[in-house]
Design an enzyme around this catalytic site. Structure first.
Site, PDB file in Angstrom:
ATOM      1  N   ASP A  52       5.560  -3.653  -2.749  1.00  0.00           N
ATOM      2  CA  ASP A  52       5.284  -2.248  -2.438  1.00  0.00           C
ATOM      3  C   ASP A  52       6.585  -1.600  -1.982  1.00  0.00           C
ATOM      4  O   ASP A  52       7.659  -2.135  -2.250  1.00  0.00           O
ATOM      5  CB  ASP A  52       4.162  -2.182  -1.406  1.00  0.00           C
ATOM      6  CG  ASP A  52       3.419  -0.865  -1.421  1.00  0.00           C
ATOM      7  OD1 ASP A  52       3.778   0.015  -2.225  1.00  0.00           O
ATOM      8  OD2 ASP A  52       2.478  -0.710  -0.633  1.00  0.00           O
ATOM      9  N   HIS A  53       6.478  -0.496  -1.317  1.00  0.00           N
ATOM     10  CA  HIS A  53       7.662   0.294  -0.948  1.00  0.00           C
ATOM     11  C   HIS A  53       8.905  -0.559  -0.748  1.00  0.00           C
ATOM     12  O   HIS A  53       8.898  -1.508   0.030  1.00  0.00           O
ATOM     13  CB  HIS A  53       7.437   1.042   0.366  1.00  0.00           C
ATOM     14  CG  HIS A  53       6.238   1.927   0.319  1.00  0.00           C
ATOM     15  ND1 HIS A  53       5.780   2.595   1.422  1.00  0.00           N
ATOM     16  CD2 HIS A  53       5.414   2.268  -0.698  1.00  0.00           C
ATOM     17  CE1 HIS A  53       4.720   3.312   1.084  1.00  0.00           C
ATOM     18  NE2 HIS A  53       4.469   3.116  -0.194  1.00  0.00           N
ATOM     19  N   TYR A  67      10.052   3.888  -3.901  1.00  0.00           N
ATOM     20  CA  TYR A  67       9.801   3.456  -5.278  1.00  0.00           C
ATOM     21  C   TYR A  67      11.039   3.401  -6.162  1.00  0.00           C
ATOM     22  O   TYR A  67      10.994   3.691  -7.351  1.00  0.00           O
ATOM     23  CB  TYR A  67       8.701   4.322  -5.911  1.00  0.00           C
ATOM     24  CG  TYR A  67       7.343   3.989  -5.326  1.00  0.00           C
ATOM     25  CD1 TYR A  67       6.644   2.880  -5.783  1.00  0.00           C
ATOM     26  CD2 TYR A  67       6.804   4.729  -4.279  1.00  0.00           C
ATOM     27  CE1 TYR A  67       5.429   2.533  -5.228  1.00  0.00           C
ATOM     28  CE2 TYR A  67       5.584   4.386  -3.717  1.00  0.00           C
ATOM     29  CZ  TYR A  67       4.901   3.284  -4.199  1.00  0.00           C
ATOM     30  OH  TYR A  67       3.695   2.924  -3.650  1.00  0.00           O
TER      31      TYR A  67
HETATM   32  C1  DNO Z   1       1.758   4.694  -1.467  1.00  0.00           C
HETATM   33  C2  DNO Z   1       0.572   4.202  -2.151  1.00  0.00           C
HETATM   34  C3  DNO Z   1      -0.615   5.115  -2.010  1.00  0.00           C
HETATM   35  C4  DNO Z   1      -1.709   4.623  -2.921  1.00  0.00           C
HETATM   36  C5  DNO Z   1      -2.969   5.408  -2.849  1.00  0.00           C
HETATM   37  C6  DNO Z   1      -4.057   4.704  -3.614  1.00  0.00           C
HETATM   38  O1  DNO Z   1       2.813   4.235  -1.676  1.00  0.00           O
HETATM   39  O2  DNO Z   1       0.273   2.924  -1.745  1.00  0.00           O
HETATM   40  O3  DNO Z   1      -0.265   6.407  -2.343  1.00  0.00           O
HETATM   41  O4  DNO Z   1      -1.278   4.687  -4.237  1.00  0.00           O
HETATM   42  O5  DNO Z   1      -3.374   5.603  -1.564  1.00  0.00           O
HETATM   43  O6  DNO Z   1      -5.052   5.604  -3.905  1.00  0.00           O
END
Ligand code: DNO
Length: 344
Positions: free
Chosen positions: A306-307, A320
């Site tokens: 993730d991030h 991202y």
């Molecule tokens: C942020 C993401 C969220 C995610 C939504 C899913 O980085 O994890 O924006 O996409 O909450 O609906």
């Protein structure tokens, strides 16, 4: 597990073949971005997106997100039509091999941070959250990534007013009504719904947030036992709440975890945190413990780093960019490989 990477469609500055070059990358997690929330995603748009991914030898099995219209969250009379549209989108996605849909049920705002480019001592930048700063922000004039900025000020004011009458219980009931409405489409297509936790997991600007801890999950599965009703296990969102014991939760809910967002953060004050590189030792979340519990409990869903931070001079979309998420994927690949071999 199947390793994936989020890709923001044709407008994303990261080319699909770069994503494919990351070791063990099975596919991308993406979405159709140019259909207004609440309308059906036409097959032609889904087909085009899939074609792009497949051309780069990447699968498109996970969609993040199909957003839920605010009228559904508010339980307004228009919801039945909107839920029918959502079910149709599920059916359309099913025709193109989609297996999992990530969505959230956060009122008005999606994830919230107060600084998108905090400079770290090593020169990298990261996302962070400071509660006092957030309290000073005007919700009617916010510009943050991740939430729908298409509202006019009047619309936003209107929405915030409508939510004044909505309690946590009411919002939860509206979620259950929504899920019961779409489960038949999931049964037909085999698509799994994976609700994303609220980020951060506490009320924001007086708006209720209901997917925040174990208790939320127990209630959710009790109310809708259907096997397609599951979760996106997001370590960063849940982990911002000190009350959440992530490894225990990963083990307990493993059979409902269809998708895992794995990232790290460091607590900086009572409610404050800064995001960090994925490794367990880089922050306060036990990433090793989470992966271990997933593997031990037979997890075979989708995973994505993730991030990430922005590193090596990259000026990517906050959270991202390519580089740090690619490093995160490699770290996670290694963790999974080692733990899978150990657990055999
Ligand atoms: C942020 C993401 C969220 C995610 C939504 C899913 O980085 O994890 O924006 O996409 O909450 O609906």
């Amino acid at each position: 597990m199947k390793m994936t990477f989020r890709w923001y469609g044709e407008k994303d500055t990261i080319p699909l073949n770069y994503i494919k070059q990351i070791p063990n990358m099975s596919g991308v997690v993406t979405a159709v971005y140019d259909v207004p929330v609440g309308e059906v995603w036409q097959e032609s748009k889904i087909a085009r997106l899939k074609e792009h991914c497949n051309k780069a030898n990447l699968e498109m099995k996970v969609i993040e997100s199909v957003p839920v219209h605010e009228d559904i969250k508010l339980g307004k009379p228009t919801r039945d039509k909107l839920i029918a549209n959502y079910a149709q989108t599920i059916r359309n996605l099913g025709k193109y091999g989609v297996k999992c849909i990530c969505y959230n049920f956060m009122p008005v705002f999606d994830w919230l941070r107060t600084d998108l480019k905090k400079v770290n001592p090593d020169g990298s930048t990261c996302l962070c959250y400071n509660h006092d700063t957030l309290l000073k922000l005007d919700p009617k004039n916010l510009h943050l990534p991740g939430w729908d900025e298409s509202y006019t000020t009047d619309e936003l004011n209107g929405l915030l007013n409508e939510y004044k009458g909505i309690s946590h219980e009411q919002l939860f009931d509206n979620l259950i009504y929504f899920l019961n409405g779409i489960m038949p489409a999931c049964d037909e297509t085999g698509i799994n719904m994976a609700i994303h936790p609220d980020d951060p997991p506490w009320d924001m600007f007086g708006l209720p947030r209901i997917i925040v801890d174990s208790n939320s999950y127990d209630k959710l599965f009790k109310a809708v036992p259907n096997k397609h009703n599951g979760i996106t296990f997001c370590t960063g969102s849940l982990g911002a709440g000190r009350f959440n014991d992530l490894p225990t939760m990963a083990g307990k809910y493993c059979n409902r975890i269809f998708f895992a967002h794995i990232r790290q953060l460091k607590y900086t004050n009572d409610l404050d945190f800064a995001e960090a590189g994925h490794l367990t030792k880089n922050g306060d979340l036990d990433i090793y413990g989470v992966v271990k519990q997933l593997v031990k409990n037979g997890f075979d869903g989708y995973v994505r780093p993730d991030h990430g931070r922005n590193i090596w001079g990259e000026d990517g979309k906050p959270g991202y960019g390519l580089y740090d998420r690619a490093l995160g994927a490699c770290y996670l690949n290694g963790l999974f490989e080692a733990i899978e071999k150990e657990c055999k």
